[in-house]
Structure formats: structure tokens, C-alpha cells
Design a protein around this motif. Structure first.
Motif, PDB file in Angstrom:
ATOM      1  N   LEU A 121      29.003  36.652  29.472  1.00 54.71           N
ATOM      2  CA  LEU A 121      29.599  35.377  29.053  1.00 54.71           C
ATOM      3  C   LEU A 121      29.992  35.437  27.576  1.00 54.71           C
ATOM      4  O   LEU A 121      29.266  35.977  26.751  1.00 54.71           O
ATOM      5  CB  LEU A 121      28.589  34.260  29.291  1.00 54.71           C
ATOM      6  N   ARG A 122      31.175  34.900  27.276  1.00 56.20           N
ATOM      7  CA  ARG A 122      31.649  34.814  25.895  1.00 56.20           C
ATOM      8  C   ARG A 122      32.350  33.483  25.705  1.00 56.20           C
ATOM      9  O   ARG A 122      32.968  32.980  26.635  1.00 56.20           O
ATOM     10  CB  ARG A 122      32.697  35.898  25.632  1.00 56.20           C
ATOM     11  N   PHE A 123      32.258  32.941  24.509  1.00 55.48           N
ATOM     12  CA  PHE A 123      32.959  31.686  24.231  1.00 55.48           C
ATOM     13  C   PHE A 123      34.149  31.970  23.322  1.00 55.48           C
ATOM     14  O   PHE A 123      34.222  32.993  22.690  1.00 55.48           O
ATOM     15  CB  PHE A 123      32.017  30.692  23.541  1.00 55.48           C
ATOM     16  N   THR A 124      35.030  31.019  23.212  1.00 51.74           N
ATOM     17  CA  THR A 124      36.258  31.075  22.378  1.00 51.74           C
ATOM     18  C   THR A 124      36.894  32.454  22.349  1.00 51.74           C
ATOM     19  O   THR A 124      36.682  33.174  21.408  1.00 51.74           O
ATOM     20  CB  THR A 124      35.983  30.602  20.927  1.00 51.74           C
ATOM     21  N   TYR A 153      36.725  31.355  26.493  1.00 57.59           N
ATOM     22  CA  TYR A 153      35.680  31.365  27.517  1.00 57.59           C
ATOM     23  C   TYR A 153      35.956  32.493  28.505  1.00 57.59           C
ATOM     24  O   TYR A 153      37.003  32.514  29.153  1.00 57.59           O
ATOM     25  CB  TYR A 153      35.735  30.009  28.213  1.00 57.59           C
ATOM     26  N   LYS A 154      35.033  33.457  28.571  1.00 55.77           N
ATOM     27  CA  LYS A 154      35.249  34.628  29.432  1.00 55.77           C
ATOM     28  C   LYS A 154      33.939  35.027  30.084  1.00 55.77           C
ATOM     29  O   LYS A 154      32.864  34.804  29.531  1.00 55.77           O
ATOM     30  CB  LYS A 154      35.747  35.806  28.589  1.00 55.77           C
ATOM     31  N   TYR A 155      34.010  35.655  31.228  1.00 56.76           N
ATOM     32  CA  TYR A 155      32.818  36.165  31.913  1.00 56.76           C
ATOM     33  C   TYR A 155      33.312  37.177  32.900  1.00 56.76           C
ATOM     34  O   TYR A 155      34.507  37.197  33.239  1.00 56.76           O
ATOM     35  CB  TYR A 155      32.084  35.021  32.625  1.00 56.76           C
ATOM     36  N   GLU A 174      33.202  30.982  39.486  1.00 57.89           N
ATOM     37  CA  GLU A 174      33.076  30.628  38.066  1.00 57.89           C
ATOM     38  C   GLU A 174      31.624  30.302  37.765  1.00 57.89           C
ATOM     39  O   GLU A 174      30.881  29.943  38.676  1.00 57.89           O
ATOM     40  CB  GLU A 174      33.954  29.402  37.745  1.00 57.89           C
ATOM     41  N   ARG A 180      35.659  21.229  33.274  1.00 56.17           N
ATOM     42  CA  ARG A 180      34.570  22.048  33.795  1.00 56.17           C
ATOM     43  C   ARG A 180      33.419  21.102  34.071  1.00 56.17           C
ATOM     44  O   ARG A 180      33.117  20.236  33.236  1.00 56.17           O
ATOM     45  CB  ARG A 180      34.154  23.039  32.709  1.00 56.17           C
ATOM     46  N   GLN A 220      33.142  18.623  30.927  1.00 56.52           N
ATOM     47  CA  GLN A 220      32.896  19.090  29.569  1.00 56.52           C
ATOM     48  C   GLN A 220      33.672  18.275  28.536  1.00 56.52           C
ATOM     49  O   GLN A 220      33.166  17.996  27.465  1.00 56.52           O
ATOM     50  CB  GLN A 220      33.316  20.557  29.471  1.00 56.52           C
TER      51      GLN A 220
END
Lengths: 1243, 89
Positions: free
Chosen positions: A934-937, A939-941, A968, A1011, A1027
Motif C-alpha cells: 500500500l502507498r499513498f499519494t 493511492y496504490k497497492y 480493492e 471510497r 472518504q
């Protein structure tokens, strides 16, 4: 039509936020000592640290009703006291002086410079003060800078100039400080970046060539203007500046800190005179040797004689001591040495008394004692001669070995809930009142905390008794004695006398009647002691212990017997008066004769009902007798009789009668401090058999009862003991658990708080030579305890957790909680273990292959191979990696973490829910949503899944059943109608449990716009939070196949929802990321229509409106809380209390929202709030109404924190405010109404 | 006519004083950059928000603050290439 809204809430802060925005040390009292000024949330507080008390004491704190951004201090030449300057969101520069006598801040200046609110170009983000107190500079993140000149006019007045502007458009400011230039023109240094070139360059090359500059601004005091005097390019990563002392024989200039870079720069520097240090890196198997550190905070400390050093903290928490080698005001060299490792702090304050205060970013704030200045330790010292000036040139990075504290010793911690990540109020411990369970903290300092409304006690003595005792008394022997000599215990039909000496032993020959119950013991007259028992009164004169042993001598006894066939049922005594109640309903009254014997009064009282209890206050100083006696009768009344002769010379005349709701079981009268002009008044305390406690003022002259406070304490009859708590008179009320009724030290109002101690039935004040406290008997144990501090009415229990907790799921029947935890950019447990094992193997020579990239193996030594305890040192970082686990916590019986499940493969837990599946009736399951990589800015996974764990029957073990991949990350999970409902991205899906995976039963794609982050349910209705787009109401239709989940109502405002709870079927309360709390309600017609048809066809046919659902929710109320609510719940807080909305904020706030039940009260509070806004304007210069309406206008809320300011206002101000209220309110009635709002609903 | 001139002058005065006040010629890039910079400085300025983000990122507040400030330099990428005829028009 009514003009009032249908709902109104009273917003009360139960626990103030504890996240420190800034902390500075200074002498704000002007007494030559140092205090600490801290800004937490919207609260300013002055703390005093004293060596005598070994810790903190909060001197003063006040809510400024504004977002505090920076604080600073200044002292004009010749002054003896530091003044405070703060910047808030008010658009004003406000300076204060603390007035120690009046206990308040006095506003000195109040200068408006811009719009209110936190904006890009309104100054306030940065605040710098000239060290000589001649000028203040405020700056915004971009463009604007203002300078104010301070001058002294006259002896006391401080004048402020109109602001001078030093604006530069398209320029970002990273840091701003005031330089130390002695008495030259004041100078300020700023780290600036001018981005105008990049703005005009479409190729994007100019962006990479932007230079960060260190800019010096000089304030020309003669010409009264500010000039941009000098600028020089610095390292592109630079972000922090520290002042270097200046003046004669001192170098002046700045320390400029960036990534792996600490440089000393002189004013108007030549590049040759820059001295640069790299920031030492940690050594160890799990550390990446190429990772560069930054400095997050630091402080300058000047020793006597002009020497100085810095303590600088890196983003790992390591503190370095930086010293500067100065020869004739020129810097030759700077040196850095590892000092110690403490938790990452926002501010570090060094006090002259040898303390270091760390305002930690997460968890408890810590006070350390400075053991040494780090000169003796053997840690390596690095010098600026070792490193090139250009940070991009090659150099050998410095390394050090982190170790446990050597130079600092932790002395005290201030418990802090900050940051709260999730909260639940429940009562798995089956206590009277529910407890507040929170998961707090970040990283290695995470914890699970139980917060209770209780007073912390200090246990002094605990000793077993031969037999169960029912009552306990202590007594002196003569009226002059300072301390108590005897302890009298009433055992089962037996009385035991103990003598307090070097140790406690049984006293013999004291004259006490042993073979009886005792009803009361009192030191009487000069040197007598009386024992009241059912069959009479024994009067014992002259007990002495001549040899210091336990055998008494010179005892003369007199017995008084009641009339035949009657026994004594109740008694009340003081040093000169005795009243006894007989079984026949008579009350006999005795006074002390001149020879110390009992003289019975001729008058007596005869009552029809039985007498339950009696009370006589202590003899007031300077009088011969107390004036009133209170009698509690079984006909549910308390009667007051006079004991001193009235106009006609009669005594024992009925003065007043008070009717009660239940027979009284305990009575006492004492003097307690309060807000009256004299500082204390006489109070009558009544305890009822039903468990209700009543305190009324008992007028000393007339005997009138008034100013009554009532509260239910517990389901058992209440009895009292008059005690001393922290030096103040107080009353201990004993029911199902002990409570203390005392005067709050700050607000001087009555406070009722349970005592954090075992339940007991009898207690008495105890004054020994060694300590003072309270003696109590509980079953067959004798205990003595004492109260230290009456400020804090909560107690905490903390259990350490592993990583940053994200969500808390309670299993209330079994008394355990499941916590999911995850830590971003951190090496997982498996990797850590692998690396440590590898390096161990290398060290032992088993594995010859070296892998310097991972282990840095050649620098290892013996203890480097062990993992550092993460609570102190944090976890080793690894970009893009996650460490995550699920923990089972038992806060009730074991008070520990009982089970841990680590998540592997870079997965992180994002959501959890406890589920009972209809298809698996035998098990309870825990569903955990996970995301991989998981990564933000942005948003990735890579993948996401729902893991299903089987919970063992005792709730303490988790066993993985299966894992189901979902498209997701499922950020929200909830048990719903025997199935699991999950928010998978923006889709809402219903799952049942299968053998190998979860089986999808229904799904609504794109249920919400962004989300799904939260789910709540009642019946078939679901409240889905998004969100960024508030909440959507969804109805589940299970009569059709496949099941339908139909969104039918959503909101008009884009709220970044963090938490919600359903108040009723239509209403939802929630909080958002900007610090708002709001209530939305579904219109009744829409709500009915949603449940009408079994298949929901009517809902499906409704056309969407403006890209959303067909219907909209109505806003009921709205409030700005200045803290991000992370959990909100409708719950009761007290035993026998009403339901309130309880919320927890990220910064450690606990708050309650209390619905008004009476319109009359509501109207009064509304008027009071209005009046307080005008008469007690917030200290920050912010308009209170505008502050509470920060993003959206406040609606149907009354700010209880502002209302409670009424309690601390001066008498005439209170009266003038009350005069404005309509409806015949007096200030006592307003006090009572305010007290009831807190006392009956929250704590 | 005089009113129009006056309005023009007032607008110019405001534009000089406050950044982000647009005009008929404001480009999409300028407009979005402004919004992004306003948002970023709001994240930095509101202490709870900065803390919220720092906890999510697992790093100290100072580091997040600097990262957000760095993003304010060019929040939405470089400006678009301005073609010759647009400039003329």
C-alpha cells in the motif's frame, strides 16, 4: 411554528487535547525560576517543574478558543519577566503577560494584521522574536512578512509599532528565526525559496534549478524600516535554522539544517567560513547505511559564562549534542556527539534546574533529569573538518551505536492520550460505570489504554486483621495532640484498640469496653475519650502511655446508661458536644462540663419515626459549641435543630426540615472551600439509602438549607467520613464504591469522583506523625491511603502495543479487544529477524559471505546484533515496506497482550470486524481487511484481501480460516444480518462464509463516489461513510435474489468522514478530517419509503439527483471541535447516567455531546453563551462564534467549554452577566445548571 | 467609463495584495496551482491535519511539513507550453 431547532447539544470537553504544538521555557511568573509554556490544541498552559516535588505542576491553563500555531516569549531590556506572544488563526498578533496573583493572562497588545483563518498568505505560520525583545516578525508560508517594533514607554507600558512589511511574492518560507546580534539593529533570518522561475518554464527544467536561500532581514531602528539585507544559496534540502549566540565575544550566525547536513553560517557569510557536519547514522544489522537523517527539533542552551551547546534530535529520535569551537568570536570548528535517544518530540526544553522536557509527538510527555552533559561517554565525536562544505561532494558518512539512556534519566511522565487512533466505551470489567478504551500512539510507543473516571490514590499501608471489622476510628488522647494515637476497630460484637507507635500494636488497659459494638469514638474535652456503644457512653479520662509501650495507665472511667429497655442507635459528636439517638425516637444532648465530664441537657427531642443518623459539625474556631445538629429520620426527612440557645434561650428547636426521596443513611456537616468571599462555607452532606448523594449549603446563622447538588453514586446506602484530601477538607462517601466529594482546586466547584480503590464500608481520617491519609477497613484488611493531587479526575492503565494501532474491535462478553496495527515505511518483523540472524551468523564466522549493503556488517560489534527495544528507539525504516499485526488485548484480567498475529509479505491491516456467520453458527470470526504494497499519494497497492480468522472459544486465540482476494482494499467491514458487509473501494458487497473463501451474495458497484471508509447499521439500513463525500444511506433488500443494496439518500456537503455512529434509525452523528462534528438526518418520508417495498423496486426507479442518490439528508447540527474526531459513540458514561454522544479526537481530546432536555435551561445556556462571547472575549482575539463556525456555521450546539468559563470569572462579572439573562436566574442557579450538565452526564 | 477604470484599478490593487485573485486571463494551470497551494498550506497550518497525515505516513511532523512545502513549489506540474498564436490573441 417553533423558532427553536428540535435538537440542541451541549459540547463539553472531558479531557483536554494533549498534543503539543509548541513548548518553550521561560520565566513567565517573574519569580526568577523557569516555567514551561505549552500550547496544546487551543489551550495555553504554564507548567512548573520543581525539584522538591520531583515533577510537574500545572500553574495555569486557559482555552484561547483559537487554533494556536506558534508561541514565543520576549523580554524587554531591564525586564524581569517573559511576556508571551502567540499567533493563532485570528489574524491578530496577541501578546500577554501572566499575572500570578490574579491567576490570569493580561493582554498587552492586540494587533490585527490580516484575515482570520489559516491561509497561505496571512502571517502566523512563523513567528520570530529578536532575542533582546525589540522586534517581532510574523510570516506566512508564502509571500507575507510583517515586523512589529516593541519599545518601552514609561515604566510598565510596552508600545508596539504599526507593522513594517517585508513581502516577497512567489516565495515560500521554510523557517524563520530572530538572530542574536547583541544590541545592533535586529536581524531575522529566513529560509526562502523563490519559485517564480519554475512558474514560467514549461520545460520543467527551472524547477530543478531552484535555489533555496538563507535571507537576512535587517530592521533599521533608526530609519524604521526593514531591508532584505543579504541572501546566500544553501543546501536545497535545508528546512530548519537555529540561532547561534551573538554579541561581544560570540560568533552570531545560524545553524542551517537539512538532509544529512548541519552547517554553521556566519552573518554575511563568505563561503569559506561555512562549517558543515553530516548527521551521524545508526549502526546495526537492520539499518540501511545509506539512509540520511534530518533534524526534527532542537534547542540551544547557554551555560553561565557564555558557553553554549545544542541538543538536536533526528527523525529517529536520536539526540545529538552539538558544540561550537569559538576562538575570539570566530567559529573554527563544530562538533557533534551522540547524546541519548528519546521519543521524537515537537519541542525540547532544557531548564536551568537541570531538567529536560520533551513534548513528545506521540504518547506520554516525559521529563528527564540531566545527569551529565555527555562529556564522559565514549561515543565518537565528529568534527566539521571531516566533512566537505558541499553536501553533494563525497564523504565518509559518520556512524554511531545507539544505546540506552546515559546522560538523561526519566523523572516523570505526564500521561497523554495523544494520538488517539480509535476508542470504545464499554464495560467488560462489569464495574459501576463504563470505561473508555482507547488505542493510542504511533510506532513503538503505541499503547492500549483504559481510562476511568477515578481519583488516583497512593497506597501507604496494608495489613491483615484477625477478624472482619465493620468500623474504624482514630483518635487523639488530648486536645493538644498533633497526631492520632489510637485506632479503634469495631469487630463483630467486639472492640479492638490499637496504639500507633513505631509500629501498630494492640493497646491494653485503655478502659475501652471491649465486649461490645462501638458506635462512635471521640476525643472529648481536654484529655478525655468517649466510647459510645448501644448500651451507653463510656467516658475515659486521662489515658496515657508513660513507658511508650502499649499498656495504658491512670484511667478513670465513668459510664452513662440510657433509660431501661432502650439502646443507642445513632450518635454524633465533636470535642465539646455529644448527641445520641435512642431506639425510642428520643435524642439526648450532652455538653462538655468544666471538668470534662458529660452534662446532659434538660431538653430532649422526641420524634415519631426512627432516627437513622445524626450529625454535628466540629466546634468552630473561637466558639464553645457548634450551632446546629442535623437528624436524619426514616420518614425521609432531614431536620435541623439548634444547639446554641436562641433568642428565648431554648435549645433543640426545629429550625428547618428537608424532605427527601428516600430515607437518609448518612449525614455529615463540614466546612469546604468554595467561591464565597470568605473562601469556605458550611455544607450539609446527606446520603440516601437509594444511593443518592445530596450536598447543600447550611447557613451558619439561620440554619437554612440551600444551593443543593444531587447525584446518584451507587446502588447501596451511602455513609460518610470527613477527611482531608491533598490538604483540603473533603468528604468520603461510601456506597458500592468509595467516592470523594471535594472542591476542585481550579474552578472551586464541587467535584464528585470515584476513588480508584477497592470498595470499603468504613473509613476515618488518619493523622500520623509520618504521614497523613485515610484509614479504612475492607473485610479483614486495614488499609491507609492518601490523595496527592485532585486536579486530574481520570486514571489510566496502559498496555504496550507493537505498531501504530489502526482499529479497535471489542469482544465485550469475553473482555478482550482485537487491535489491528500497521506501520508505514517500516521493516517487517520477519525481515528484521532475518537480518539480525544473518549478522549474528557472520559474526560467529559461520557465514563468510559479507553483504555490506544490507548489514553494514564490518562495523558491527557485540551488542549491535540485538534488536533495539522499539519503545525507545523506534523501528528500522524501510521505504515502501509495512510492518503489521493483529493483537489480542485483555485489559480486564491479565492486563496484557495475549496473542499476536504478524502479517507477512508487506501486507498491512486496514480494517477489522467481529462477525457471526449464520452459515457457521459454532464460531465467532474476526474479519481483517488487508492491502499489499500500500502507498499513498498516489493511492496504490498490488493486491487486497479479506482474511477470516476463527476466534477460539475463550476469545484469546486467532486461527486463520481463509483469505479471499478482493479487487480493492476493504477499508470498512461490518457484521450484518449474519453475514459480512464490506466496502471494497467504492463498491459495497455482502459476503457469506464458505469453506475456502468468502462468497459474494450481493454487491452495489459505485455505491459512494470515492471510497467506503466506514459502515454502521440498524435493521436493514446501512450508513456508509465515504472518504470525501459524507455518508450515504443504503437499504438492504433480502426478499429478492440476488439481494439488493440500494443507496437512497446522501448528503449535500462533501464531508471527509472519519467516524460515524447512528443515533437513531434516521440520524447519524459523525466527524470529519477537518475537525467538525455534525448530525445529519434522513427526512421521515424518505426513511419510510425506503422500507416500504420488500424488493426495493420503487427505490431503483427513483431517478438520481445531481449525480447522487434521489434524496438528500438534512443537516441537524454542526460544530467545529478543532480536533479530528476518530471515534464517536452513543453511550452512557456514569452509572445511572443518561446517554450522551462521546467522541475521541486524534490529539487526545475526549468530549461529550449532551442533549438538552429542558427548553428553559437551553434558553438560559443560549443567552449565557451569547453574553460570555461578548463579556469574556477569547484570549486569542478570535471571535468565538467564528471559531466554532470555522468551516460551516455552527448549528444547534452550545459550547460547554465557553460556558464553564463562567465558573472562573470574577464575582462582579458573573453578576453582570446573570443580570442579562431572562427568567430570574441567579448566579448560584446558573452554577448549579452548569454543574448538572457536567456532573450528571459526564465527568 | 470612470467607474470601469476605477473597478479595474481596485481589482489590480487586490491582485497585488492577495495572491490567487483571478482575472479573465487566468489559465487553468494558474488556477489549479493556486488551489493546490492553498490546500497544502492549510494542511501545514492546521496542527491536527499535519499530525493526521504524519501518522498515516509513519514519519515525524517536521518531515511531513517539509514534504508538503516542497510540493507547494510546483503542485500540479510545469506550466503548459504557450503556443505563439495564443499569446498573440
Amino acid at each position: 411554528m417553533s423558532l427553536f431547532s428540535t435538537m440542541s447539544l451541549y459540547a463539553l470537553t472531558v479531557k483536554q487535547p494533549s498534543a503539543t504544538q509548541d513548548a518553550i521555557s521561560g520565566d513567565f511568573l517573574g519569580n526568577g525560576k523557569q516555567q514551561i509554556l505549552t500550547a496544546n490544541g487551543s489551550r495555553l498552559a504554564i507548567l512548573e517543574v520543581s525539584r522538591r516535588q520531583k515533577g510537574f505542576q500545572e500553574i495555569y491553563s486557559q482555552d484561547v478558543f483559537g487554533i494556536i500555531r506558534r508561541i514565543a516569549k520576549f523580554r524587554l531590556a531591564g525586564g524581569t519577566k517573559d511576556f508571551i506572544v502567540i499567533t493563532t488563526d485570528s489574524g491578530r498578533l496577541v501578546t500577554y503577560e501572566y499575572m500570578p496573583e490574579e491567576h490570569q493572562f493580561r493582554t498587552i497588545h492586540f494587533e490585527t494584521f490580516g484575515k482570520s483563518g489559516i491561509r497561505r498568505v496571512v502571517p502566523g505560520e512563523y513567528l520570530a522574536v529578536d532575542p533582546k525583545g525589540r522586534a517581532i516578525m510574523v510570516a506566512s508560508t508564502e509571500k507575507n512578512k510583517l515586523v512589529y517594533i516593541l519599545t518601552r514607554s514609561g515604566q510598565t507600558r510596552i508600545a508596539i509599532s504599526s507593522p513594517l512589511e517585508a513581502h516577497k511574492p512567489m516565495t515560500l518560507v521554510y523557517c524563520l528565526i530572530g538572530l542574536d546580534v547583541g544590541y545592533d539593529n535586529p536581524m531575522f533570518a529566513a529560509l526562502e525559496l523563490d519559485y517564480s522561475n519554475a512558474e514560467a518554464d514549461p520545460t520543467g527544467e527551472a524547477y530543478h534549478e531552484l535555489k533555496k536561500e538563507l535571507v537576512y532581514y535587517e530592521l533599521d531602528l533608526g530609519l524604521n524600516h526593514i531591508v532584505r539585507k543579504w541572501s546566500e544559496p544553501v543546501d536545497r534540502t535545508a528546512h530548519a535554522l537555529f540561532r547561534v549566540p551573538g554579541g561581544p565575544n560570540a560568533p552570531s550566525g545560524v545553524l542551517c539544517c537539512g538532509e544529512d547536513n548541519i552547517s554553521y553560517r556566519r552573518i554575511f557569510n563568505k563561503s569559506s567560513s561555512v562549517h558543515r557536519l553530516a548527521i551521524p547514522r545508526r549502526e546495526g544489522a537492520t539499518e540501511d547505511p545509506n539512509r540520511k537523517r534530518i533534524i526534527v527539533t532542537g534547542t540551544l542552551y547557554t551555560l553561565k559564562g557564555g558557553e553554549f551547546f545544542y541538543l538536536l534530535q533526528t527523525d529517529d529520535g536520536d539526540v545529538f549534542k552539538l558544540t561550537v569551537d569559538v576562538r575570539s568570536a570566530v567559529v573554527w570548528n563544530i562538533k557533534i556527539k551522540y547524546f541519548d535517544t528519546i521519543p521524537i518530540a515537537t519541542s525540547i526544553c532544557i531548564l536551568r534546574a537541570g531538567f529536560v522536557y520533551a513534548a513528545c509527538e506521540s504518547g506520554d510527555r516525559v521529563l528527564y533529569e540531566l545527569e551529565s552533559l555527555g562529556e564522559e561517554t565514549e561515543d565518537p565525536v565528529f568534527e566539521s573538518t571531516q566533512f566537505p562544505v558541499d553536501p553533494l561532494a563525497d564523504y565518509a558518512p559518520p556512524f554511531f551505536q545507539p544505546r540506552s539512556l546515559v546522560n538523561l534519566t526519566p523523572v516523570e511522565t505526564i500521561p497523554s492520550l495523544n494520538p488517539i487512533m480509535d476508542m470504545e466505551v464499554s464495560n467488560p470489567a462489569m464495574e459501576d460505570a463504563p470505561q473508555v478504551y482507547t488505542v493510542n500512539g504511533a510506532g513503538g510507543r503505541s499503547s492500549f489504554r483504559t481510562t476511568r473516571n477515578a481519583l488516583e490514590v497512593l497506597d501507604l499501608i496494608e495489613s491483615p486483621l484477625p477478624q472482619t471489622a465493620s468500623h474504624v476510628w482514630t483518635t487523639k488522647l488530648t486536645v493538644e495532640d498533633e497526631t492520632d494515637t489510637l485506632i479503634i476497630l469495631c469487630l463483630h460484637s467486639r472492640t479492638l484498640v490499637l496504639k500507633i507507635g513505631d509500629d501498630v500494636e494492640e493497646a491494653s488497659n485503655t478502659g475501652f469496653m471491649a465486649e461490645t459494638n462501638t458506635l462512635g469514638v471521640q476525643q472529648f474535652g481536654e484529655d478525655c475519650v468517649i466510647q459510645i456503644h448501644p448500651k451507653g457512653i463510656r467516658h475515659i479520662q486521662g489515658i496515657q502511655f508513660p513507658d511508650g509501650d502499649a499498656a495504658a495507665v491512670n484511667v478513670s472511667l465513668t459510664d452513662w446508661h440510657p433509660p431501661a429497655h432502650r439502646t443507642i442507635v445513632a450518635c454524633a459528636t465533636n470535642n465539646r458536644q455529644v448527641a445520641i439517638a435512642l431506639s425510642s425516637g428520643q435524642i439526648l444532648y450532652f455538653e462538655c462540663d468544666s471538668d470534662g465530664s458529660l452534662a446532659m441537657a434538660e431538653e430532649e427531642v422526641i420524634l415519631d419515626s426512627t432516627i437513622n443518623c445524626l450529625a454535628i459539625p466540629d466546634v468552630p474556631e473561637g466558639s464553645v459549641r457548634a450551632i446546629f445538629m442535623a437528624v436524619g429520620c426514616s420518614d425521609q426527612t432531614v431536620r435541623i435543630y439548634n444547639l446554641s440557645p436562641d433568642m428565648e434561650g431554648n435549645i433543640l428547636r426545629s429550625i428547618s426540615v428537608q424532605g427527601l426521596s428516600s430515607p437518609p443513611s448518612g449525614l455529615t456537616i463540614n466546612y469546604m472551600s468554595d467561591k464565597s468571599p470568605r473562601g469556605y462555607s458550611q455544607y450539609l452532606h446527606i446520603g440516601l439509602r437509594s444511593g443518592v448523594y445530596i450536598r447543600s449549603a447550611l447557613d451558619e446563622m439561620t440554619g437554612d438549607i440551600g444551593d443543593t447538588r444531587r447525584r446518584f453514586l451507587g446502588p447501596e446506602p451511602i455513609t460518610f467520613a470527613r477527611v482531608n484530601a491533598a490538604g483540603e477538607p473533603a468528604v468520603l462517601a461510601m456506597t458500592s464504591r468509595p467516592w470523594l466529594a471535594y472542591t476542585h482546586p481550579r474552578t472551586a466547584v464541587l467535584q464528585l469522583t470515584p476513588v480508584n480503590y477497592i470498595p470499603f464500608k468504613s473509613a476515618w481520617n488518619f493523622e500520623g506523625s509520618a504521614f497523613k491519609g485515610i484509614i479504612c477497613v475492607s473485610a479483614s484488611e486495614l488499609r491507609i491511603f492518601t490523595f496527592n493531587d485532585l486536579h486530574d479526575n481520570t486514571t489510566y492503565e496502559a498496555i504496550a502495543l507493537k505498531y501504530t494501532p489502526r482499529k479497535l474491535v471489542g469482544n465485550h462478553e469475553l473482555g478482550v479487544f482485537y487491535v489491528i496495527e500497521s506501520e508505514n515505511n517500516t521493516m517487517s518483523a520477519g525481515t528484521r529477524k532475518g537480518l539480525i540472524d544473518q549478522s549474528r551468523a557472520q559474526e560467529n564466522g559461520v557465514d563468510g559471505t559479507m553483504n555490506p549493503e544490507q548489514t553494514n556488517g564490518d562495523m558491527l560489534n557485540g551488542h549491535g546484533a540485538d534488536e533495539l527495544p522499539p519503545a525507545e528507539f523506534g523501528y528500522p525504516r524501510a521505504q515502501g515496506r509495512w510492518a503489521s499485526c493483529i493483537q489480542v488485548v485483555d485489559p480486564v484480567s491479565e492486563k496484557a497482550v495475549v496473542h499476536t498475529v504478524e502479517l507477512e509479505e508487506n501486507k498491512s491491516a486496514v480494517s477489522a470486524a467481529m462477525v457471526y456467520f449464520e452459515s457457521r453458527p459454532e464460531d465467532i470470526c474476526l474479519a481483517v481487511g488487508t492491502a499489499k504494497d500500500l502507498r499513498f499519494t498516489p493511492y496504490k497497492y498490488s493486491t487486497a484481501s479479506i482474511q477470516l480468522y476463527k476466534i477460539s472459544p475463550n476469545g484469546r486465540e486467532l486461527e486463520l480460516l481463509h483469505e479471499t482476494e478482493v479487487p480493492e482494499p476493504p477499508l470498512a467491514l461490518l457484521a450484518f444480518k449474519g453475514k459480512l458487509i464490506a466496502g471494497i473501494g467504492s463498491d459495497l458487497a455482502l459476503y457469506d462464509c464458505g469453506m475456502r473463501s468468502l462468497l459474494r451474495k450481493a454487491m452495489t458497484p459505485n455505491c459512494v463516489p470515492t471510497r467506503i471508509t466506514g459502515l454502521k447499521t440498524q435493521g436493514s439500513r446501512l450508513v456508509v461513510s465515504d472518504q470525501a463525500q459524507s455518508v450515504t444511506y443504503v437499504v438492504h433488500k433480502d426478499q429478492v435474489h440476488p439481494n439488493r443494496l440500494i443507496p437512497f439518500a446522501d448528503d449535500t456537503v462533501a464531508r471527509h468522514t472519519t467516524c460515524t455512529d447512528m443515533l437513531d434509525y434516521e440520524t447519524t452523528v459523525g466527524g470529519d478530517k477537518f475537525g467538525n462534528i455534525w448530525l445529519v438526518r434522513c427526512p421521515a418520508k424518505v426513511s419510510e419509503a425506503s422500507d416500504e417495498s420488500p424488493d426495493g423496486l420503487n427505490l431503483l426507479q427513483d431517478k438520481g439527483y445531481l449525480g447522487g442518490t434521489a434524496n438528500r439528508l438534512d443537516l441537524v447540527s454542526h460544530y467545529f471541535a478543532n480536533d479530528i474526531p476518530v471515534a464517536i459513540q452513543r453511550t452512557i458514561l456514569l452509572s445511572g447516567g443518561e446517554r450522551v454522544i462521546f467522541w475521541a479526537g486524534l490529539q487526545g481530546t475526549l468530549g461529550a455531546l449532551i442533549p438538552f432536555s429542558s427548553r428553559r435551561q437551553h434558553k438560559m445556556f443560549q443567552q449565557l453563551e451569547l453574553q460570555l462571547r461578548i463579556d469574556d472575549t477569547p484570549l486569542s482575539g478570535r471571535d468565538h462564534l467564528a471559531f466554532r463556525s470555522y468551516f460551516t456555521p455552527i448549528k444547534s450546539f452550545i459550547d460547554g467549554d465557553l460556558i464553564e468559563r463562567f465558573l472562573v470569572l470574577s464575582r462582579d462579572k458573573r453578576e453582570s452577566i446573570v443580570g442579562h439573562l431572562t427568567g430570574n436566574w441567579t448566579s448560584e442557579m446558573v452554577d448549579e445548571a452548569i454543574w448538572n450538565m457536567r456532573g450528571l452526564y459526564a465527568f | 467609463m470612470a467607474d470601469k477604470l476605477r473597478a479595474q484599478q481596485q481589482l489590480e490593487a487586490l491582485q497585488a495584495r492577495y495572491i490567487g485573485i483571478g482575472s479573465a486571463d487566468t489559465t487553468k494551470h494558474e488556477w489549479t496551482s493556486n488551489i493546490a497551494r492553498d490546500s497544502l498550506s492549510s494542511y501545514i497550518g492546521h496542527p491536527p491535519m499535519l499530525q493526521y497525515m504524519s501518522i498515516g505516513l509513519g514519519q515525524p511532523r517536521e518531515k511531513t511539513r517539509v514534504q508538503l512545502l516542497e510540493r507547494m513549489i510546483q503542485p500540479v506540474g510545469p506550466p503548459p507550453k504557450v503556443s505563439w498564436d495564443i499569446r498573440r490573441a
